[in-house]
Design a protein around this motif. Structure first.
Motif, mmCIF file in Angstrom:
data_model
loop_
_atom_site.group_PDB
_atom_site.id
_atom_site.type_symbol
_atom_site.label_atom_id
_atom_site.label_comp_id
_atom_site.label_asym_id
_atom_site.label_seq_id
_atom_site.Cartn_x
_atom_site.Cartn_y
_atom_site.Cartn_z
ATOM 1 N N SER A 129 0.830 -1.212 0.000
ATOM 2 C CA SER A 129 0.000 0.000 0.000
ATOM 3 C C SER A 129 0.864 1.260 0.000
ATOM 4 O O SER A 129 0.532 2.241 -0.680
ATOM 5 C CB SER A 129 -0.940 -0.008 1.204
ATOM 6 O OG SER A 129 -0.224 0.024 2.416
ATOM 7 N N PHE A 130 1.990 1.250 0.760
ATOM 8 C CA PHE A 130 2.910 2.392 0.747
ATOM 9 C C PHE A 130 3.346 2.711 -0.682
ATOM 10 O O PHE A 130 3.289 3.848 -1.140
ATOM 11 C CB PHE A 130 4.161 2.081 1.575
ATOM 12 C CG PHE A 130 3.965 2.173 3.068
ATOM 13 C CD1 PHE A 130 2.803 2.670 3.620
ATOM 14 C CD2 PHE A 130 4.968 1.749 3.923
ATOM 15 C CE1 PHE A 130 2.629 2.744 4.990
ATOM 16 C CE2 PHE A 130 4.815 1.820 5.296
ATOM 17 C CZ PHE A 130 3.641 2.319 5.824
ATOM 18 N N THR A 131 3.819 1.668 -1.386
ATOM 19 C CA THR A 131 4.407 1.854 -2.713
ATOM 20 C C THR A 131 3.380 2.359 -3.719
ATOM 21 O O THR A 131 3.626 3.331 -4.447
ATOM 22 C CB THR A 131 5.019 0.528 -3.203
ATOM 23 O OG1 THR A 131 5.990 0.078 -2.238
ATOM 24 C CG2 THR A 131 5.694 0.708 -4.549
ATOM 25 N N ALA A 184 3.166 6.070 -5.647
ATOM 26 C CA ALA A 184 3.070 6.149 -7.107
ATOM 27 C C ALA A 184 1.831 6.938 -7.522
ATOM 28 O O ALA A 184 1.873 7.756 -8.459
ATOM 29 C CB ALA A 184 3.028 4.741 -7.704
ATOM 30 N N GLY A 185 0.736 6.710 -6.836
ATOM 31 C CA GLY A 185 -0.487 7.449 -7.124
ATOM 32 C C GLY A 185 -0.344 8.931 -6.839
ATOM 33 O O GLY A 185 -0.866 9.781 -7.584
ATOM 34 N N MET A 186 0.359 9.281 -5.749
ATOM 35 C CA MET A 186 0.540 10.688 -5.411
ATOM 36 C C MET A 186 1.386 11.413 -6.451
ATOM 37 O O MET A 186 1.137 12.591 -6.760
ATOM 38 C CB MET A 186 1.189 10.809 -4.025
ATOM 39 C CG MET A 186 0.256 10.504 -2.871
ATOM 40 S SD MET A 186 -1.201 11.587 -2.814
ATOM 41 C CE MET A 186 -0.427 13.185 -2.570
ATOM 42 N N ILE A 187 2.376 10.747 -7.018
ATOM 43 C CA ILE A 187 3.183 11.376 -8.075
ATOM 44 C C ILE A 187 2.303 11.712 -9.273
ATOM 45 O O ILE A 187 2.389 12.810 -9.851
ATOM 46 C CB ILE A 187 4.341 10.439 -8.488
ATOM 47 C CG1 ILE A 187 5.344 10.317 -7.331
ATOM 48 C CG2 ILE A 187 5.041 10.950 -9.746
ATOM 49 C CD1 ILE A 187 6.421 9.283 -7.562
ATOM 50 N N LYS A 188 1.433 10.790 -9.648
ATOM 51 C CA LYS A 188 0.511 11.047 -10.755
ATOM 52 C C LYS A 188 -0.480 12.153 -10.387
ATOM 53 O O LYS A 188 -0.854 12.975 -11.241
ATOM 54 C CB LYS A 188 -0.237 9.761 -11.111
ATOM 55 C CG LYS A 188 -1.000 9.846 -12.413
ATOM 56 C CD LYS A 188 -1.507 8.487 -12.856
ATOM 57 C CE LYS A 188 -2.256 8.603 -14.190
ATOM 58 N NZ LYS A 188 -2.755 7.274 -14.642
ATOM 59 N N HIS A 189 -0.892 12.172 -9.120
ATOM 60 C CA HIS A 189 -1.797 13.235 -8.650
ATOM 61 C C HIS A 189 -1.168 14.602 -8.832
ATOM 62 O O HIS A 189 -1.814 15.536 -9.350
ATOM 63 C CB HIS A 189 -2.144 13.006 -7.179
ATOM 64 C CG HIS A 189 -2.744 14.208 -6.505
ATOM 65 N ND1 HIS A 189 -4.072 14.552 -6.639
ATOM 66 C CD2 HIS A 189 -2.187 15.171 -5.695
ATOM 67 C CE1 HIS A 189 -4.320 15.650 -5.939
ATOM 68 N NE2 HIS A 189 -3.195 16.040 -5.362
ATOM 69 N N GLY A 211 9.736 8.911 -1.332
ATOM 70 C CA GLY A 211 8.992 7.880 -0.612
ATOM 71 C C GLY A 211 8.762 6.652 -1.460
ATOM 72 O O GLY A 211 8.891 5.515 -0.979
ATOM 73 N N LEU A 212 8.422 6.846 -2.742
ATOM 74 C CA LEU A 212 8.217 5.715 -3.650
ATOM 75 C C LEU A 212 9.495 4.897 -3.795
ATOM 76 O O LEU A 212 9.457 3.653 -3.765
ATOM 77 C CB LEU A 212 7.763 6.231 -5.022
ATOM 78 C CG LEU A 212 7.670 5.183 -6.138
ATOM 79 C CD1 LEU A 212 6.630 4.118 -5.800
ATOM 80 C CD2 LEU A 212 7.346 5.856 -7.474
ATOM 81 N N THR A 213 10.627 5.576 -3.924
ATOM 82 C CA THR A 213 11.908 4.871 -4.079
ATOM 83 C C THR A 213 12.203 4.011 -2.855
ATOM 84 O O THR A 213 12.534 2.823 -2.968
ATOM 85 C CB THR A 213 13.049 5.886 -4.296
ATOM 86 O OG1 THR A 213 12.748 6.702 -5.437
ATOM 87 C CG2 THR A 213 14.375 5.172 -4.503
ATOM 88 N N PHE A 214 12.075 4.608 -1.673
ATOM 89 C CA PHE A 214 12.393 3.878 -0.447
ATOM 90 C C PHE A 214 11.427 2.711 -0.222
ATOM 91 O O PHE A 214 11.857 1.592 0.095
ATOM 92 C CB PHE A 214 12.356 4.836 0.753
ATOM 93 C CG PHE A 214 13.631 5.580 0.986
ATOM 94 C CD1 PHE A 214 14.498 5.210 1.989
ATOM 95 C CD2 PHE A 214 13.978 6.667 0.194
ATOM 96 C CE1 PHE A 214 15.690 5.888 2.214
ATOM 97 C CE2 PHE A 214 15.157 7.355 0.400
ATOM 98 C CZ PHE A 214 16.022 6.977 1.400
ATOM 99 N N THR A 215 10.136 2.977 -0.345
ATOM 100 C CA THR A 215 9.156 1.926 -0.031
ATOM 101 C C THR A 215 9.194 0.776 -1.035
ATOM 102 O O THR A 215 9.007 -0.380 -0.667
ATOM 103 C CB THR A 215 7.730 2.508 0.020
ATOM 104 O OG1 THR A 215 7.434 3.183 -1.213
ATOM 105 C CG2 THR A 215 7.590 3.480 1.176
ATOM 106 N N SER A 216 9.467 1.089 -2.310
ATOM 107 C CA SER A 216 9.549 0.015 -3.304
ATOM 108 C C SER A 216 10.769 -0.868 -3.060
ATOM 109 O O SER A 216 10.691 -2.099 -3.206
ATOM 110 C CB SER A 216 9.576 0.586 -4.724
ATOM 111 O OG SER A 216 10.649 1.495 -4.888
#
Length: 662
Positions: free
Chosen positions: A405-407, A411-416, A443-448
């Motif tokens: 869910s984090f990842t 990713a969704g927030m970047i598109k937002h 955040g996406l980089t770390f969580t992925s």
């Protein structure tokens, strides 16, 4: 509902609240912190222990990597907290990761997030409860000897508290949460002070040896470090709960939620780092449950890492040790309260979107999502019993869902932000959006990366069970949505549906000529059907002949048709007859009137109306058939009626839509 049942319910959950009192249940920051952040803060009670216990596979020498792993975990936590502060401001409606993923990545991604979060919430209850019992068991032997029993009792109590409402449970849980934070800060401060002034501190396990089960180097050592890091990353669980619970905050909701999120992150990082530091300087030696400590006396019960540190730091002051142990146990127990607040809200939104049964959508008497609370408690109890409240076994299933869910959320927030940037021309606002997008990208980089590590290191250790559960839940929710969509299409009304039937064919079922039958006949005649007949199945020729004679003597103005039943069946001959009538007159509406007498006691119900129940069940599946029950109340129902008059009316609650969440 009987008066006794009503009184018991009111004692258990309290008096019902009106729907317009929802605003009174909103939380200030001081109460929201223990309600929504207890999971994240309490994770430090077991996450550092998992780091050391995992490293112990390679012996005490591997403990040298623990501080570096702790720093990595703290960095990831701060990044995730900063990222979720952007989520809180952008999506304050309470959908959290599910809404972010659905809006920006599509329904499939949203449903994947929902599946992951649901599994994570269930595991949060199981893991935190089992860990809390283990910590209290370090100080109270009877608890340590019966972990499953005490875990069951605790889950039941927390669920009951939540059924009383979010605000009441928050007030009840605030004191233990703040007690834990204060006791941890005092312990860490005392330990650091003693270390600075050169006071000797040696844990009770410092002289025990850990057998080296594997001599690791190269890729094997890297894998062990990755697995230890993934276990320590359990400290991040619960960070997302605040973004799901924004509607429960007092206004300004987003600002208060973001402030609470930042405060939670700082407290958790401080306690995590402080615990790892004290564990190193006190030489705590700890192994996974069932592991061997060389030099330990026979029958030795391994205390948790926090208990050992507290015992060492507060040596000579045992009261403080007991306070820390009990406070830790309580915060771990109350950590499951985060799930009890997050899951029901998520389930309500999923039910509103037709992915879960609609019973999960509505609020209960106390304006809490009661059905979701009960469902979560039952599933968590099954897990605790199945895994015998073993923290090490349960934690292997853990954190996979939360990092999925984090990842996807990041990713969704970047598109937002890309979409918002395309619509905004104000340069100051664009700079703010770029900064937020950068935070989410980090955040996406770390969580992925952490997600990949978790999947690689924990898959065979038990994470596959959580992944399988996520897949099953995903498929189940898709199937539920297809069902609701199909029902909606079939039930869609059009102009032709208002056309009245050309004819009505009424059929009154007769077993005896008694008061219920006479009432059914009178009611059937009152609707003025085009055709009306009475039907009796001949299972007892003498009784049938008696009814026919009496029918004729009374000159009842409805024809009586007798159906033969050579095998003494009742249901099948009636069903066959009704279907023949339907086939012969397909444009007619067939209405079957079933006389029933209503009894007041449950044991009386077992003795009556079984044939009527079977008939109604079969007829409900027959197209073009209307079934009408004509009740006749027996004298034994008078007591029931009196009890119902004495029981206060329940306050009706409207079906709560998403807008009601805020």
């Amino acid at each position: 509902m009987s008066k006794m049942t009503y009184v018991a319910k009111r004692l258990l959950v309290g008096r019902p609240f009106r729907s317009d009192k929802l605003g009174n249940t909103l939380l200030p920051k001081r109460i929201a912190l223990p309600v929504f952040a207890s999971d994240a803060m309490s994770s430090v009670a077991y996450a550092p222990q998992e780091v050391f216990a995992t490293l112990a596979v390679a012996g005490v020498g591997a403990y040298v990597f623990a501080p570096w792993l702790a720093i990595l975990v703290c960095v990831v936590m701060l990044v995730v907290v900063a990222s979720y502060r952007q989520n809180v401001h952008a999506y304050p409606s309470g959908g959290g990761d599910y809404e972010v993923a659905t809006t920006n990545l599509g329904p499939t991604a949203g449903l994947l997030v929902a599946s992951a979060l649901s599994v994570d919430y269930i595991l949060t209850v199981a893991v935190s409860t089992a860990s809390g019992v283990a910590n209290i068991g370090s100080a109270v032997k009877v608890v340590g000897d019966h972990p499953v029993l005490f875990s069951i009792i605790i889950i039941a109590l927390v669920a009951t508290a939540n059924l009383r409402g979010v605000r009441e449970s928050g007030l009840a849980f605030a004191i233990p949460v703040y007690l834990f934070v204060v006791s941890m800060v005092v312990m860490i401060g005392t330990g650091i002070g003693r270390y600075v002034f050169g006071s000797e501190m040696r844990a009770e396990t410092a002289d025990f040896q850990i057998p080296v089960t594997h001599s690791l180097s190269g890729l094997a050592l890297i894998f062990l470090l990755m697995r230890s890091f993934s276990s320590g990353s359990a400290a991040l669980t619960g960070v997302e709960a605040i973004s799901n619970g924004v509607p429960a905050f007092k206004k300004p909701k987003s600002k208060n939620a973001a402030t609470t999120l930042a405060l939670m992150g700082l407290i958790a990082v401080t306690m995590f780092g402080g615990l790892v530091f004290l564990a190193m300087v006190t030489n705590v030696h700890i192994v996974e449950q069932g592991g061997l400590l060389i030099g330990a006396p026979e029958g030795y019960y391994q205390k948790t890492l926090i208990a050992q540190v507290a015992q060492t730091v507060f040596s000579g002051f045992p009261i403080a040790f007991y306070v820390v142990s009990i406070a830790t146990g309580l915060i771990l127990i109350l950590a499951c309260n985060t799930a009890f607040n997050g899951f029901p809200v998520l389930a309500s939104i999923l039910a509103q979107d037709s992915y879960l049964p609609r019973q999960l959508r509505t609020r209960g008497d106390r304006l809490a999502f009661s059905n979701g609370i009960v469902f979560l408690a039952v599933i968590a109890l099954i897990l605790v019993i199945a895994f015998q409240a073993n923290v090490t076994a349960l934690i292997q299933l853990y954190i996979v869902g939360v990092f999925v869910s984090f990842t996807l959320s990041q990713a969704g927030m970047i598109k937002h932000w890309n979409r918002e940037l395309a619509k905004t021309t104000d340069e100051k606002r664009r700079r703010q959006m770029r900064r937020s997008q950068t935070i989410n990208a980090i955040g996406l980089t770390f969580t992925s990366v952490v997600l990949v590590i978790v999947l690689v290191t924990k898959f065979l250790a038990g994470a596959w069970i959580a992944i399988l559960a996520m897949g099953i839940l995903f498929a189940t929710m898709k199937a539920i949505r297809r069902h609701y969509d199909r029902v909606s299409r079939e039930l869609a009304a059009d102009e032709d549906d208002m056309v009245l039937p050309s004819r009505i064919h009424g059929i009154v079922l007769v077993s005896k000529l008694h008061l219920p039958t006479m009432r059914a006949l009178a009611y059937a005649r009152a609707i003025r059907a085009d055709t009306l007949e009475a039907v009796m199945v001949n299972v007892d020729p003498e009784e049938t002949a008696k009814v026919a004679r009496e029918w004729e003597d009374r000159q009842i103005p409805v024809s009586l048709k007798v159906i033969d039943s050579p095998f003494r069946e009742i249901t099948k001959p009636i069903i066959d007859y009704v279907r023949r009538v339907r086939k012969d007159s397909p444009r007619d509406l067939i209405t079957v009137f079933i006389p029933e007498y209503v009894v007041g006691h449950w044991w009386e119900q077992l003795l009556h109306n079984q044939s009527a129940l079977r008939l109604k069940t079969r007829l409900l599946f027959t197209p073009g058939i209307m079934v009408t029950s004509v009740p006749w109340q027996m004298s034994s129902t008078e007591a029931v009626q009196r009890r119902m008059r004495d029981v206060p009316m329940e306050v009706p609650l409207h079906q709560t839509g998403r807008k009601d969440l805020g």
